[in-house]
Design an enzyme around this catalytic site. Structure first.
Site, PDB file in Angstrom:
ATOM      1  CG  ASP A 208      -1.742  -1.132   1.394  1.00  0.00           C
ATOM      2  OD1 ASP A 208      -2.316  -1.645   0.509  1.00  0.00           O
ATOM      3  OD2 ASP A 208      -1.739  -1.840   2.631  1.00  0.00           O
ATOM      4  CG  ASP A 247      -2.845  -4.265  -1.342  1.00  0.00           C
ATOM      5  OD1 ASP A 247      -4.170  -4.466  -1.729  1.00  0.00           O
ATOM      6  OD2 ASP A 247      -2.461  -4.734  -0.181  1.00  0.00           O
ATOM      7  CG  ASP A 251      -5.403  -1.151   2.506  1.00  0.00           C
ATOM      8  OD1 ASP A 251      -6.024  -0.367   2.145  1.00  0.00           O
ATOM      9  OD2 ASP A 251      -5.038  -2.309   2.488  1.00  0.00           O
ATOM     10  NE  ARG A 303     -11.409  -3.595  -0.800  1.00  0.00           N
ATOM     11  CZ  ARG A 303     -10.591  -4.720  -0.609  1.00  0.00           C
ATOM     12  NH1 ARG A 303      -9.148  -4.263  -0.228  1.00  0.00           N
ATOM     13  NH2 ARG A 303     -10.647  -5.905  -0.509  1.00  0.00           N
TER      14      ARG A 303
END
Length: 430
Positions: A208, A247, A251, A303
């Protein structure tokens, strides 16, 4: 002669009138304002504001950044990033590419031949090529994974500070501030094939651009995160699946708590922001308290965010889905035991996307929505979701069990639309 004297006098007058604040504002010791979201709770977030002069660094390359981060130490520190820093560089600053990391005979051609589902089947990859992939991935991780310790402030200088190719990780650390910085293209050279993922198999990547894991009291402000340079949609297809290289953009997992993300921009990406990574991570209960306000999500497929367990306040954010966005799925995801309050957000989407598409639920039960706009018109996201999705998914209730008390002024969606469009992202710190 009199004309010359007048010119000199006017020049001196002009010098006297130069404003005292003409120098660029130094944000490096600024702390999170009281009540500015969840990160203001329990003592607030000050980052490296207490750093002494010996622990204030200006860095221009990866080597300098690594030294300043000090292995993720908790010593109060302020790190100022000047210009563009590329994490994929050696100790001399020379650029590294995927071939430089490959070792033990790894090659993508051999990997694809070894684990073709038509011959390998559905077992997880194992054997020489998977071992070589793991060894190669470990070599890249040594370069690009950068740990951020407690009591740290990282700020970009000016309007063009960029950290490229890195995976910043705030792991089991407290009291961190990251501001005015573009995070770009955390590119994984060695994705792994997962035959059983999603029924058809899929590629999984490692990095990430920013990952909070077990992190507390974190303020992320005026950050821009994207895949700029290497969008996944332009990658080839292998085993009938897109060969992913990225990714998440941000996160927030592993029991992270008390996080504020403000005035930031997330763009040109598939799975942008995950809050809570597993339905089985019941230790996340009572944590994952996150505030997202005045952020822009542009060309994001899904997301934005997807939430498990957490109490998430989502207000005054701007969503832009262009006509050519690749395979849009949803914006707000309500998963297991999530408790999301979505207020005064604005959505700009093309005609083929319906308001019912903006929300998706996986075992979610609660979502409070109010004051949101859909292409300029008021929209009740909860009612529309329940009306269009109740046949296949359980209805969501508006009772999320909590009411936000820590927040800045909540603007109307119309006002937030204008302010976020011109103010969110790196290089726009007020």
């Amino acid at each position: 002669m009199r004309k010359r004297h007048l010119t000199v006098a006017l020049g001196l007058l002009g010098m006297l009138c130069v404003p005292a604040h003409a120098e660029a504002r130094d944000i490096s010791r600024e702390t999170l304002a009281p009540n500015d979201g969840w990160a203001a709770a329990d003592g607030g977030t000050t980052g490296g504001a207490a750093a002494d002069d010996a622990h204030v660094y200006t860095v221009t390359d990866r080597a300098g950044l690594v030294r300043a981060l000090d292995g993720g130490s908790a010593t109060p520190k302020i790190i100022k990033i000047a210009g563009t820093i590329d994490a994929n560089t050696d100790d001399d600053g020379d650029r590294l590419d995927c071939a430089d990391y490959a070792t033990d005979g790894y090659s993508l051609k051999k990997y694809l031949a070894a684990y073709d589902p038509r011959t390998w089947g559905s077992d997880p990859p194992s054997g020489p090529q998977e071992e070589a992939r793991q060894a190669s991935a470990a070599r890249q991780a040594e370069r690009v994974v950068l740990p951020v310790g407690s009591n740290t402030t990282i700020v970009g200088l000016g309007s063009k500070a960029v950290l490229k190719g890195a995976g910043l990780q705030v792991s089991n650390a407290d009291n961190v501030i990251i501001r005015n910085l573009e995070l770009r293209d955390a590119y994984d050279c060695f994705p792994v094939w997962q035959p059983n993922k999603g029924g058809l198999g899929d590629w999984k990547t490692a990095y990430d651009t920013l990952w909070l894991r077990g992190a507390t009291h974190v303020w992320i402000d005026h950050v821009t995160a994207s895949d700029k340079g290497h969008p996944d949609e332009k990658e080839p297809t292998h085993f009938a699946r897109n060969y992913l290289r990225h990714d998440g953009l941000l996160d927030i997992t592993g029991g992270s708590d008390l996080i504020t993300v403000s005035w930031s921009r997330f763009a040109d990406h598939d799975k942008a922001m995950l809050i809570g990574n597993s339905d089985s991570a019941t230790g996340d209960r009572g944590k994952l308290r996150v505030t997202l306000h005045h952020n822009e999500f542009e060309s994001v497929v899904q997301r934005a965010p997807r939430v498990r367990f957490g109490q998430v306040h989502l207000y005054n954010n701007r969503y832009v889905v262009p006509e050519d966005v690749h395979d849009y799925r949803y914006s707000i995801g309500a998963s297991t035991e999530s408790a999301i309050r979505a207020e005064n957000n604005v959505f700009h989407v093309p005609g083929h996307i319906e308001a019912a598409d903006l929300v998706k639920s996986w075992n979610g039960t609660a979502l409070h929505t109010s004051g949101n706009l859909f292409n300029g018109y008021p929209v009740d996201l909860l009612t529309i979701y329940n009306a269009y999705n109740s046949a296949s998914e359980r209805d969501l209730t508006a009772d999320v069990g909590w009411t936000p008390t820590l927040h800045t002024k909540i603007d109307s969606a119309e006002a937030a639309d204008r302010e976020v469009a011109r103010g969110a992202g790196a290089g726009r710190t007020p």
